[in-house]
Design an enzyme around this catalytic site. Structure first.
Site, PDB file in Angstrom:
ATOM      1  N   GLY A  97      -6.307   7.278  10.433  1.00  0.00           N
ATOM      2  CA  GLY A  97      -6.230   5.832  10.289  1.00  0.00           C
ATOM      3  C   GLY A  97      -4.786   5.367  10.192  1.00  0.00           C
ATOM      4  N   HIS A  98      -4.001   6.010   9.323  1.00  0.00           N
ATOM      5  CA  HIS A  98      -2.579   5.692   9.233  1.00  0.00           C
ATOM      6  C   HIS A  98      -1.889   5.970  10.566  1.00  0.00           C
ATOM      7  CE1 HIS A  98      -3.534   6.845   4.929  1.00  0.00           C
ATOM      8  NE2 HIS A  98      -3.012   5.654   4.752  1.00  0.00           N
ATOM      9  N   GLN A 120      -7.690  -2.711   9.056  1.00  0.00           N
ATOM     10  CA  GLN A 120      -8.807  -3.604   8.736  1.00  0.00           C
ATOM     11  C   GLN A 120      -9.692  -3.035   7.634  1.00  0.00           C
ATOM     12  OE1 GLN A 120     -11.455  -4.915  12.049  1.00  0.00           O
ATOM     13  NE2 GLN A 120     -13.109  -4.604  10.553  1.00  0.00           N
ATOM     14  N   LYS A 121      -9.649  -1.715   7.393  1.00  0.00           N
ATOM     15  CA  LYS A 121     -10.494  -1.154   6.336  1.00  0.00           C
ATOM     16  C   LYS A 121     -10.212  -1.858   5.012  1.00  0.00           C
ATOM     17  CE  LYS A 121      -9.805   2.967   4.527  1.00  0.00           C
ATOM     18  NZ  LYS A 121      -9.749   2.742   3.044  1.00  0.00           N
ATOM     19  N   SER A 155      -7.864   8.236   2.359  1.00  0.00           N
ATOM     20  CA  SER A 155      -7.231   9.306   1.584  1.00  0.00           C
ATOM     21  C   SER A 155      -8.115   9.735   0.422  1.00  0.00           C
ATOM     22  CB  SER A 155      -5.873   8.838   1.059  1.00  0.00           C
ATOM     23  OG  SER A 155      -5.011   8.494   2.122  1.00  0.00           O
TER      24      SER A 155
END
EC number: 6.3.2.1
Length: 281
Positions: free
Chosen positions: A36-37, A148-149, A186
């Site tokens: 994601g990062h 967006q999470k 994470s």
């Protein structure tokens, strides 16, 4: 790629880049980076000449009973991911570098933080806004990238930038998911194997809500009720909230129309996970 620990070092490098007419992207993170990062870093590398990734577990956004000390950290792995993705700097300050003795200045906001995650984490967004504001002043990026999470965070940062006249473009990026649908986080490392299997119910609830809207349902309470029913059927899940709100104001809505955010926070053991979907209706 270099790892810098001091504010003055980052400022000096960015000033040199800007003298050369280069654009700068910033990806603020708390580290323990995942795909994601990485998607945020990739977008920054695509859109800017240089990219700075901050890796800083920000103490002032954690409440007294939260996971500040246990939050996962792995700078070596973070550095490998950043370098392979094309980042130029990791800014990895110590807390005392960001918050000198006697620090008393904060960025606070009314309205948007007083819903969803802000209800059970009352100091969280004050800490987020303060650290992000400091990072904006240190790095002076042309663009900054957020996932967006963390949809409420994204809305709050966009409002802060507008209200405080930061000359920065905020770029929101889509949720990145595991093959079975679980949103990358994470904090997924906290899950036991059984909790990991159970946590897939979040993405199932997201799909249920999206399908109901696609089928024409607009009653927010009905959509949320069905999503809660699905999550509650999972014995290992404890709902913090499932809400449908206006994305721009974070106010609850009765009808799914306009810019809609349907967000949830659910606990599985010691992991508190979030997920959401956004609809434009």
């Amino acid at each position: 790629m270099v790892i810098l620990k001091k504010i003055d070092e980052v400022r000096a490098q960015v000033k040199e880049w800007k003298k050369q007419g280069l654009t700068v992207g910033l990806v603020p993170t708390m580290g323990y980076l995942h795909e994601g990062h990485q998607s945020l870093i990739k977008k920054s590398v695509e859109q800017n000449d240089r990219t700075v990734v901050s890796v800083f577990v920000n103490p002032i956004q954690f409440g007294p009973n939260e996971d500040l000390e246990s939050y996962p950290r792995d700078l070596e792995a973070d550095a490998k991911l950043c370098e392979s993705t094309g980042a130029d700097i990791i800014f990895n300050p110590e807390p005392e570098e960001m918050y000198a003795d006697g620090f008393v200045s904060f960025i606070n906001m009314t309205g948007l933080p007083n819903a969803l995650c802000g209800l059970t984490r009352p100091i969280h967004f004050k800490g987020v806004c303060t650290v992000v504001g400091k990072l904006f002043n240190i790095v002076t990026p042309d663009r900054a990238y957020f996932g967006q999470k963390d949809a409420q965070q994204l809305a709050i940062i966009m409002r802060m930038v507008k209200d405080l006249n930061f000359d920065i473009e905020i770029v929101g990026c889509p949720i990145i998911r595991e093959a079975d649908g679980l949103a990358k986080s994470s904090r997924n490392i906290y899950l036991t194997p059984e909790e990991r299997k159970a946590a897939v119910v979040l993405s199932k609830a997201v799909k249920l809500g999206q399908d109901m809207i696609a089928d024409g349902e607009r009653d927010a309470a009905k959509i949320v009720g069905e999503m809660k029913k699905l999550i509650s059927a999972e014995p290992l899940a404890t709902i913090d909230y499932v809400e449908m709100v206006n994305m721009d104001t974070m106010q609850s809505i009765e009808k799914a129309e306009g810019h809609v955010l349907c967000a949830m926070a659910v606990k599985f053991g010691k992991a508190r996970l979030i997920d959401n979907f956004i609809a434009e209706l």
